[in-house]
Design a protein around this motif. Structure first.
Motif, PDB file in Angstrom:
ATOM      1  N   VAL A 115       0.684  -1.464   0.087  1.00  0.00           N
ATOM      2  CA  VAL A 115      -0.099  -0.037   0.145  1.00  0.00           C
ATOM      3  C   VAL A 115       1.037   1.399  -0.088  1.00  0.00           C
ATOM      4  O   VAL A 115       0.634   2.796  -0.998  1.00  0.00           O
ATOM      5  CB  VAL A 115      -1.230   0.074   0.995  1.00  0.00           C
ATOM      6  CG1 VAL A 115      -1.764   1.288   1.577  1.00  0.00           C
ATOM      7  CG2 VAL A 115      -2.200  -1.267   0.515  1.00  0.00           C
ATOM      8  N   SER A 116       1.635   1.557   0.656  1.00  0.00           N
ATOM      9  CA  SER A 116       3.255   2.079   0.810  1.00  0.00           C
ATOM     10  C   SER A 116       3.606   2.265  -1.322  1.00  0.00           C
ATOM     11  O   SER A 116       4.076   3.497  -1.407  1.00  0.00           O
ATOM     12  CB  SER A 116       4.208   2.001   1.392  1.00  0.00           C
ATOM     13  OG  SER A 116       3.980   1.783   2.388  1.00  0.00           O
ATOM     14  N   ALA A 117       3.565   1.206  -1.897  1.00  0.00           N
ATOM     15  CA  ALA A 117       3.887   1.574  -3.149  1.00  0.00           C
ATOM     16  C   ALA A 117       3.384   2.164  -3.835  1.00  0.00           C
ATOM     17  O   ALA A 117       3.132   3.209  -4.945  1.00  0.00           O
ATOM     18  CB  ALA A 117       4.531   0.183  -3.949  1.00  0.00           C
ATOM     19  N   ALA A 118       1.807   1.518  -3.376  1.00  0.00           N
ATOM     20  CA  ALA A 118       0.300   2.766  -4.303  1.00  0.00           C
ATOM     21  C   ALA A 118       0.428   4.007  -3.989  1.00  0.00           C
ATOM     22  O   ALA A 118       0.136   4.498  -5.102  1.00  0.00           O
ATOM     23  CB  ALA A 118      -0.707   1.628  -4.248  1.00  0.00           C
ATOM     24  N   LEU A 119       0.545   4.585  -2.811  1.00  0.00           N
ATOM     25  CA  LEU A 119       0.523   6.172  -2.311  1.00  0.00           C
ATOM     26  C   LEU A 119       1.699   6.718  -3.293  1.00  0.00           C
ATOM     27  O   LEU A 119       1.844   7.589  -3.912  1.00  0.00           O
ATOM     28  CB  LEU A 119       0.984   6.193  -1.371  1.00  0.00           C
ATOM     29  CG  LEU A 119      -0.668   5.584   0.044  1.00  0.00           C
ATOM     30  CD1 LEU A 119       0.450   6.209   1.246  1.00  0.00           C
ATOM     31  CD2 LEU A 119      -1.321   6.427  -0.124  1.00  0.00           C
ATOM     32  N   ALA A 120       2.545   5.989  -3.758  1.00  0.00           N
ATOM     33  CA  ALA A 120       4.083   6.142  -3.859  1.00  0.00           C
ATOM     34  C   ALA A 120       3.691   6.687  -5.384  1.00  0.00           C
ATOM     35  O   ALA A 120       4.540   7.578  -6.010  1.00  0.00           O
ATOM     36  CB  ALA A 120       4.956   6.069  -3.970  1.00  0.00           C
ATOM     37  N   ALA A 121       2.853   5.831  -6.236  1.00  0.00           N
ATOM     38  CA  ALA A 121       2.939   5.200  -7.442  1.00  0.00           C
ATOM     39  C   ALA A 121       1.622   6.931  -7.060  1.00  0.00           C
ATOM     40  O   ALA A 121       1.487   6.667  -9.028  1.00  0.00           O
ATOM     41  CB  ALA A 121       1.578   4.403  -7.622  1.00  0.00           C
ATOM     42  N   GLY A 122       0.932   7.078  -6.431  1.00  0.00           N
ATOM     43  CA  GLY A 122      -0.505   8.828  -6.845  1.00  0.00           C
ATOM     44  C   GLY A 122      -1.708   7.591  -7.092  1.00  0.00           C
ATOM     45  O   GLY A 122      -2.955   7.776  -8.176  1.00  0.00           O
ATOM     46  N   ALA A 123      -1.302   6.198  -7.197  1.00  0.00           N
ATOM     47  CA  ALA A 123      -2.841   5.403  -7.353  1.00  0.00           C
ATOM     48  C   ALA A 123      -3.876   5.597  -7.154  1.00  0.00           C
ATOM     49  O   ALA A 123      -4.032   6.138  -5.713  1.00  0.00           O
ATOM     50  CB  ALA A 123      -2.703   3.667  -7.663  1.00  0.00           C
ATOM     51  N   PRO A 124      -5.173   5.603  -7.449  1.00  0.00           N
ATOM     52  CA  PRO A 124      -6.798   5.799  -6.800  1.00  0.00           C
ATOM     53  C   PRO A 124      -6.947   4.815  -5.540  1.00  0.00           C
ATOM     54  O   PRO A 124      -8.013   4.880  -4.823  1.00  0.00           O
ATOM     55  CB  PRO A 124      -7.547   6.397  -7.953  1.00  0.00           C
ATOM     56  CG  PRO A 124      -6.935   5.108  -8.778  1.00  0.00           C
ATOM     57  CD  PRO A 124      -5.745   5.441  -8.783  1.00  0.00           C
ATOM     58  N   GLY A 125      -6.264   3.512  -5.232  1.00  0.00           N
ATOM     59  CA  GLY A 125      -6.891   2.650  -5.144  1.00  0.00           C
ATOM     60  C   GLY A 125      -5.888   0.812  -4.818  1.00  0.00           C
ATOM     61  O   GLY A 125      -4.624   1.364  -5.672  1.00  0.00           O
ATOM     62  N   ALA A 142      -5.190  -0.037   3.814  1.00  0.00           N
ATOM     63  CA  ALA A 142      -6.280   1.098   2.113  1.00  0.00           C
ATOM     64  C   ALA A 142      -6.645   2.329   2.565  1.00  0.00           C
ATOM     65  O   ALA A 142      -6.763   3.145   1.910  1.00  0.00           O
ATOM     66  CB  ALA A 142      -6.919   0.265   1.304  1.00  0.00           C
ATOM     67  N   ALA A 143      -7.525   1.270   3.663  1.00  0.00           N
ATOM     68  CA  ALA A 143      -8.458   2.276   4.132  1.00  0.00           C
ATOM     69  C   ALA A 143      -8.241   3.607   5.331  1.00  0.00           C
ATOM     70  O   ALA A 143      -7.483   4.026   5.281  1.00  0.00           O
ATOM     71  CB  ALA A 143     -10.323   1.370   5.060  1.00  0.00           C
ATOM     72  N   ARG A 144      -6.739   3.239   6.063  1.00  0.00           N
ATOM     73  CA  ARG A 144      -5.929   3.363   6.378  1.00  0.00           C
ATOM     74  C   ARG A 144      -5.047   4.723   6.062  1.00  0.00           C
ATOM     75  O   ARG A 144      -5.020   5.599   6.717  1.00  0.00           O
ATOM     76  CB  ARG A 144      -4.946   3.006   7.492  1.00  0.00           C
ATOM     77  CG  ARG A 144      -3.594   3.611   8.272  1.00  0.00           C
ATOM     78  CD  ARG A 144      -4.701   4.276  10.008  1.00  0.00           C
ATOM     79  NE  ARG A 144      -3.242   3.991  10.487  1.00  0.00           N
ATOM     80  CZ  ARG A 144      -3.401   4.602  11.466  1.00  0.00           C
ATOM     81  NH1 ARG A 144      -4.848   5.582  11.783  1.00  0.00           N
ATOM     82  NH2 ARG A 144      -2.425   5.352  12.652  1.00  0.00           N
ATOM     83  N   ALA A 145      -4.747   4.103   4.857  1.00  0.00           N
ATOM     84  CA  ALA A 145      -4.128   5.539   4.308  1.00  0.00           C
ATOM     85  C   ALA A 145      -4.846   6.158   3.578  1.00  0.00           C
ATOM     86  O   ALA A 145      -4.600   7.396   2.314  1.00  0.00           O
ATOM     87  CB  ALA A 145      -2.742   4.584   2.964  1.00  0.00           C
ATOM     88  N   GLY A 146      -6.510   6.245   2.937  1.00  0.00           N
ATOM     89  CA  GLY A 146      -7.195   7.005   2.349  1.00  0.00           C
ATOM     90  C   GLY A 146      -6.991   6.443   0.946  1.00  0.00           C
ATOM     91  O   GLY A 146      -7.614   7.200  -0.013  1.00  0.00           O
ATOM     92  N   LEU A 147      -6.868   5.158   0.813  1.00  0.00           N
ATOM     93  CA  LEU A 147      -7.344   4.708  -0.668  1.00  0.00           C
ATOM     94  C   LEU A 147      -8.455   3.810  -0.770  1.00  0.00           C
ATOM     95  O   LEU A 147      -8.600   3.685   0.432  1.00  0.00           O
ATOM     96  CB  LEU A 147      -5.965   3.968  -1.067  1.00  0.00           C
ATOM     97  CG  LEU A 147      -4.180   4.850  -1.623  1.00  0.00           C
ATOM     98  CD1 LEU A 147      -3.375   3.863  -0.748  1.00  0.00           C
ATOM     99  CD2 LEU A 147      -4.421   5.840  -2.220  1.00  0.00           C
ATOM    100  N   LYS A 148      -9.007   4.098  -1.722  1.00  0.00           N
ATOM    101  CA  LYS A 148     -10.193   2.507  -2.566  1.00  0.00           C
ATOM    102  C   LYS A 148      -9.487   1.451  -2.056  1.00  0.00           C
ATOM    103  O   LYS A 148      -8.588   1.111  -2.514  1.00  0.00           O
ATOM    104  CB  LYS A 148     -10.576   3.380  -3.233  1.00  0.00           C
ATOM    105  CG  LYS A 148     -10.954   4.383  -3.383  1.00  0.00           C
ATOM    106  CD  LYS A 148     -11.979   4.667  -4.709  1.00  0.00           C
ATOM    107  CE  LYS A 148     -12.666   6.077  -4.808  1.00  0.00           C
ATOM    108  NZ  LYS A 148     -13.888   6.797  -5.978  1.00  0.00           N
ATOM    109  N   ALA A 149     -10.211   0.234  -2.129  1.00  0.00           N
ATOM    110  CA  ALA A 149      -9.894  -1.051  -2.064  1.00  0.00           C
ATOM    111  C   ALA A 149     -10.965  -1.666  -2.712  1.00  0.00           C
ATOM    112  O   ALA A 149     -12.313  -1.432  -2.661  1.00  0.00           O
ATOM    113  CB  ALA A 149      -9.512  -1.581  -1.188  1.00  0.00           C
ATOM    114  N   VAL A 150     -10.438  -2.485  -3.622  1.00  0.00           N
ATOM    115  CA  VAL A 150     -11.077  -3.554  -5.400  1.00  0.00           C
ATOM    116  C   VAL A 150     -10.979  -5.179  -4.683  1.00  0.00           C
ATOM    117  O   VAL A 150     -10.104  -4.984  -4.684  1.00  0.00           O
ATOM    118  CB  VAL A 150     -11.530  -3.061  -6.296  1.00  0.00           C
ATOM    119  CG1 VAL A 150     -11.708  -4.328  -6.878  1.00  0.00           C
ATOM    120  CG2 VAL A 150     -11.896  -1.572  -6.631  1.00  0.00           C
TER     121      VAL A 150
END
Length: 392
Positions: A115-125, A142-150
């Motif tokens: 999830v750290s990598a997702a944040l660094a990439a600017g991904a929406p989730g 993802a919830a903790r980081a403010g990202l969506k999750a599927v």
């Protein structure tokens, strides 16, 4: 303030002379060595000459950021993963109880990193194909980081676990098992979500994922005061097995120890792709799988990481049946430890092997028994007053 990451590149497990920049994570395997029939994973390489003195002398407390120099950059906030207890079952035999992580499984170590990598990439989730532990953990981080999750769940996944995933606000799509990976790729390609599970013909998964798992090795070294003689790990795709092995190789590489354990891949006998690949001399393979209640580690698709960990350590792949795992699960419950059937595979394989070792043995218990099939579905029997003595 955590120390900075010393991660410098991604290195191919298909050919260690091939490396790539650290970002973006190559989530579809090594482009140069993978083929249509075999995908080779990548791992993260570090500037090992700059590892701080005393890094491995720290106490194993929650939050894997204490090992940040030997992890990819941690952008996601912690939920307190890691620092799990090491419980002695009998003389020299221990359980590393990963059910004590925030979402009750070892997957929390992986998802703090991915999830750290997702944040660094600017991904929406993030998007994950999972019927249990991985989906719940990815949704929580993802919830903790403010990202969506599927979360792409198979139709036969436990309803209680799907409810657990939804509690974090994730979107759960229940699909046939053979549709999950193609659908995951579509969501990645069309919506830009960051994948935190596999997309390839044989398993590669996320190149950063096993980096979270290797903190188990660091903790075991601190908890035991030495390297164990053997580690028995529940194994599906082999990310956990390889991550723990890599952690021990780093302890040796940085001079903290000269020893390394034998690594044992403990798989459901109904599938066991690691055992098949090792028997056939293949880097990874795909097998047919029969029925098993150890659904969390029942795999038809193998991966090269597991094969590498077993071969390089001198260990074995040990297929175990459901009855053997149930016996180990009951043994643990008798000591106050509730493990998922899959989580008892390490102890089951150790007991079945019947081998003694010159030093401590660690069985990794991966997740809570809450995740098992059928949990919460059987109604309780209402006890009537005249029969209570017969029930005790």
């Amino acid at each position: 303030m955590t120390a900075p990451s010393l991660a410098v590149a991604q290195r191919s497990l298909g050919d260690p002379s091939i490396s790539y920049p650290l970002v973006p994570p190559l989530t579809r395997g090594c482009p140069k060595t993978s083929t249509d029939a075999l995908a080779y994973p990548l791992e993260v390489d570090y500037d090992y000459d700059r590892v701080p003195a005393g890094l491995f002398e720290q106490a194993p407390l929650p939050d894997i950021a204490r090992w940040a120099p030997l992890l990819p950059p941690l952008h996601a906030p912690t939920l307190g993963e890691g620092g799990t207890p090491l419980l002695e079952l009998d003389d020299g035999v221990y359980l590393k109880d990963e059910s004590r992580n925030p979402t009750w499984s070892h997957k929390d170590r992986l998802n703090r990193v991915t999830v750290s990598a997702a944040l660094a990439a600017g991904a929406p989730g993030v998007v994950v194909a999972s019927s249990g532990n991985h989906g719940a953990s990815a949704a929580a981080y993802a919830a903790r980081a403010g990202l969506k999750a599927v979360v792409l769940a198979s139709a036969d996944s436990p309803p209680a676990v799907q409810s657990f995933v939804r509690a974090y606000g994730a979107k759960v799509l229940t699909v046939d098992a053979d549709r999950r990976w193609p659908l995951l790729r579509d969501i990645v390609d069309e919506l830009g979500y960051h994948p935190v599970s596999n997309q390839t013909v044989t398993h590669t998964g996320h190149p950063y994922g096993p980096e979270g798992y290797k903190t188990i090795a660091y903790e075991l070294f601190a908890q035991l005061g030495r390297v164990p003689a053997a580690v028995f790990t529940p194994t599906g795709y082999g990310e956990l097995l390889y991550g723990v092995w890599k952690g021990f190789t780093e302890l040796r590489r940085t001079g903290a120890t000269t020893d390394a354990p034998l690594m044992f891949a403990c798989e459901p006998a109904a599938g066991a792709p690691t055992a098949r690949a090792l028997a056939d001399g293949e880097p990874a393979t795909i097998v047919d799988a029969g029925p098993s209640d150890a659904y969390a580690i029942l795999c038809t698709v193998g991966g090269h990481r597991a094969v590498r960990a077993v071969r390089d350590s001198g260990g074995l792949a040990l297929p175990v049946g459901d009855d053997t795992m149930r016996a180990a699960q009951r043994e643990l419950a008798g000591q106050g430890i509730w493990q998922e059937l899959s989580g008892a595979a390490g102890l089951a394989a150790y007991r079945a092997l019947g081998r003694t070792f010159d030093g401590p043995v660690v069985c990794v218990g991966t997740s809570s028994g809450f995740k098992d099939l059928g949990v919460g579905t059987r109604p309780a029997e209402v006890l009537t007053a005249p029969t209570w003595r017969d029930a005790l």
